[in-house]
Design a protein around this motif. Sequence first.
Motif, PDB file in Angstrom:
ATOM      1  N   ARG A  76       0.858  -1.188   0.000  1.00 20.27           N
ATOM      2  CA  ARG A  76       0.000   0.000   0.000  1.00 20.27           C
ATOM      3  C   ARG A  76       0.890   1.231   0.000  1.00 20.27           C
ATOM      4  O   ARG A  76       2.063   1.161   0.363  1.00 20.27           O
ATOM      5  N   GLY A  77       0.318   2.360  -0.380  1.00 11.12           N
ATOM      6  CA  GLY A  77       1.085   3.598  -0.372  1.00 11.12           C
ATOM      7  C   GLY A  77       2.176   3.574  -1.429  1.00 11.12           C
ATOM      8  O   GLY A  77       2.084   2.849  -2.427  1.00 11.12           O
ATOM      9  N   SER A  78       3.220   4.377  -1.190  1.00  7.38           N
ATOM     10  CA  SER A  78       4.249   4.503  -2.228  1.00  7.38           C
ATOM     11  C   SER A  78       5.644   4.161  -1.724  1.00  7.38           C
ATOM     12  O   SER A  78       6.573   4.033  -2.512  1.00  7.38           O
ATOM     13  N   ARG A  79       5.794   4.020  -0.386  1.00  7.33           N
ATOM     14  CA  ARG A  79       7.141   3.771   0.140  1.00  7.33           C
ATOM     15  C   ARG A  79       7.184   2.465   0.918  1.00  7.33           C
ATOM     16  O   ARG A  79       6.443   2.261   1.877  1.00  7.33           O
ATOM     17  N   VAL A  80       8.084   1.586   0.481  1.00 12.13           N
ATOM     18  CA  VAL A  80       8.198   0.253   1.074  1.00 12.13           C
ATOM     19  C   VAL A  80       9.611   0.063   1.611  1.00 12.13           C
ATOM     20  O   VAL A  80      10.585   0.396   0.924  1.00 12.13           O
ATOM     21  N   CYS A  81       9.722  -0.459   2.823  1.00 10.71           N
ATOM     22  CA  CYS A  81      11.033  -0.787   3.388  1.00 10.71           C
ATOM     23  C   CYS A  81      11.104  -2.297   3.595  1.00 10.71           C
ATOM     24  O   CYS A  81      10.186  -2.896   4.150  1.00 10.71           O
ATOM     25  N   ASP A  82      12.202  -2.913   3.138  1.00 10.25           N
ATOM     26  CA  ASP A  82      12.430  -4.346   3.347  1.00 10.25           C
ATOM     27  C   ASP A  82      13.573  -4.463   4.361  1.00 10.25           C
ATOM     28  O   ASP A  82      14.714  -4.125   4.073  1.00 10.25           O
ATOM     29  N   VAL A  83      13.238  -4.929   5.539  1.00  8.37           N
ATOM     30  CA  VAL A  83      14.184  -4.985   6.653  1.00  8.37           C
ATOM     31  C   VAL A  83      14.843  -6.370   6.714  1.00  8.37           C
ATOM     32  O   VAL A  83      14.146  -7.379   6.733  1.00  8.37           O
ATOM     33  N   GLY A  84      16.177  -6.413   6.778  1.00 10.94           N
ATOM     34  CA  GLY A  84      16.866  -7.706   6.750  1.00 10.94           C
ATOM     35  C   GLY A  84      16.694  -8.339   5.382  1.00 10.94           C
ATOM     36  O   GLY A  84      16.358  -9.507   5.244  1.00 10.94           O
ATOM     37  N   THR A  85      16.944  -7.549   4.365  1.00  8.12           N
ATOM     38  CA  THR A  85      16.656  -7.964   2.986  1.00  8.12           C
ATOM     39  C   THR A  85      17.613  -9.029   2.467  1.00  8.12           C
ATOM     40  O   THR A  85      17.318  -9.726   1.509  1.00  8.12           O
ATOM     41  N   GLY A  86      18.785  -9.196   3.111  1.00  9.28           N
ATOM     42  CA  GLY A  86      19.757 -10.200   2.655  1.00  9.28           C
ATOM     43  C   GLY A  86      20.195  -9.899   1.231  1.00  9.28           C
ATOM     44  O   GLY A  86      20.648  -8.802   0.911  1.00  9.28           O
ATOM     45  N   ALA A  87      20.002 -10.879   0.338  1.00  7.94           N
ATOM     46  CA  ALA A  87      20.376 -10.676  -1.070  1.00  7.94           C
ATOM     47  C   ALA A  87      19.278  -9.950  -1.839  1.00  7.94           C
ATOM     48  O   ALA A  87      19.306  -9.902  -3.067  1.00  7.94           O
ATOM     49  N   GLY A  88      18.285  -9.405  -1.108  1.00  8.46           N
ATOM     50  CA  GLY A  88      17.275  -8.576  -1.774  1.00  8.46           C
ATOM     51  C   GLY A  88      15.900  -9.211  -1.914  1.00  8.46           C
ATOM     52  O   GLY A  88      15.153  -8.892  -2.839  1.00  8.46           O
ATOM     53  N   PHE A  89      15.548 -10.062  -0.941  1.00  5.51           N
ATOM     54  CA  PHE A  89      14.240 -10.712  -1.007  1.00  5.51           C
ATOM     55  C   PHE A  89      13.427 -10.412   0.247  1.00  5.51           C
ATOM     56  O   PHE A  89      13.947 -10.578   1.343  1.00  5.51           O
ATOM     57  N   PRO A  90      12.199  -9.947   0.049  1.00 10.89           N
ATOM     58  CA  PRO A  90      11.425  -9.840  -1.181  1.00 10.89           C
ATOM     59  C   PRO A  90      11.637  -8.533  -1.972  1.00 10.89           C
ATOM     60  O   PRO A  90      10.995  -8.342  -3.007  1.00 10.89           O
ATOM     61  N   GLY A  91      12.529  -7.643  -1.514  1.00  6.06           N
ATOM     62  CA  GLY A  91      12.579  -6.289  -2.065  1.00  6.06           C
ATOM     63  C   GLY A  91      12.839  -6.170  -3.561  1.00  6.06           C
ATOM     64  O   GLY A  91      12.142  -5.421  -4.250  1.00  6.06           O
ATOM     65  N   ILE A  92      13.847  -6.915  -4.082  1.00 10.81           N
ATOM     66  CA  ILE A  92      14.178  -6.703  -5.510  1.00 10.81           C
ATOM     67  C   ILE A  92      13.038  -7.177  -6.430  1.00 10.81           C
ATOM     68  O   ILE A  92      12.610  -6.417  -7.306  1.00 10.81           O
ATOM     69  N   PRO A  93      12.525  -8.400  -6.267  1.00 10.41           N
ATOM     70  CA  PRO A  93      11.424  -8.809  -7.160  1.00 10.41           C
ATOM     71  C   PRO A  93      10.234  -7.852  -7.097  1.00 10.41           C
ATOM     72  O   PRO A  93       9.643  -7.508  -8.134  1.00 10.41           O
TER      73      PRO A  93
END
Length: 210
Positions: free
Chosen positions: A66-83
């Motif tokens: 929701r909204g426009s700004r998402v933070c992925d905490v403890g993203t490691g190699a970028g999951f789920p953030g990069i996809p």
Amino acid sequence: MNSVALTAGANQLGIALSDDQAARLLRLLDELDDWNQRMNLTAIRERSAQITKHLLDSLSIQPYLRGSRVCDVGTGAGFPGIPLAIVNPELQFTLVDSTAKKLKFIDHVAQLLDLSNIVTVHTRAEDFRPEERFDVVVSRAVGPVVQFVKWAGHLAVGGGRLLAMKGKSPDEEVRQLPNGWKVAAIHRLEVPGLDEERHLVEICRSHDKV
Ligand code: SAH
């Protein structure tokens, strides 16, 4: 073959991938394999399992953004953030981890795939004081829900959501949330091709409307 499995899986999640997005998602896995020879980024080496457990698992929370700004905490190699950043170019993603070398991989991929909606921050979540807070704070495989709320609760805007990606429904873990927080919902996630349980715990401030 991989591209067909990925596109079909995403479709089941209600996501119509463009050819370009599918190509970027698979390129992400190529880079992961390449860097994995030099540093330990993932234990999942088989391509079909990577598609399921890294790509589709990450994309399965799409309906809860929701909204426009998402933070992925403890993203490691970028999951789920990069996809998620690949399929949501209009949203801004901040990927946080306390290990610098993993963020190097993410910076490399973001540049290679021209993902201008990704920013990485090297910090512990509990020490992170962003100038602007986030509509959604997500984490996958970063430990107990209670700890996630303690570490990352301050990162969410008023009315924002914390999303904890879990395996089995963590009924025990969520009974004792820190004061001021409540479970808005526990969603069962269906990850195409995955024969394991997945749940998403959606958490909001106690005074927020669910
Ligand atoms: N989300 C990724 C990685 C999970 S492993 C995935 O699902 O594949 C957990 C990650 O959390 C590690 O990369 C670790 O460095 C990071 N981490 C652990 N404690 C942290 C903290 N307090 N703040 C930020 N990152 C943390």
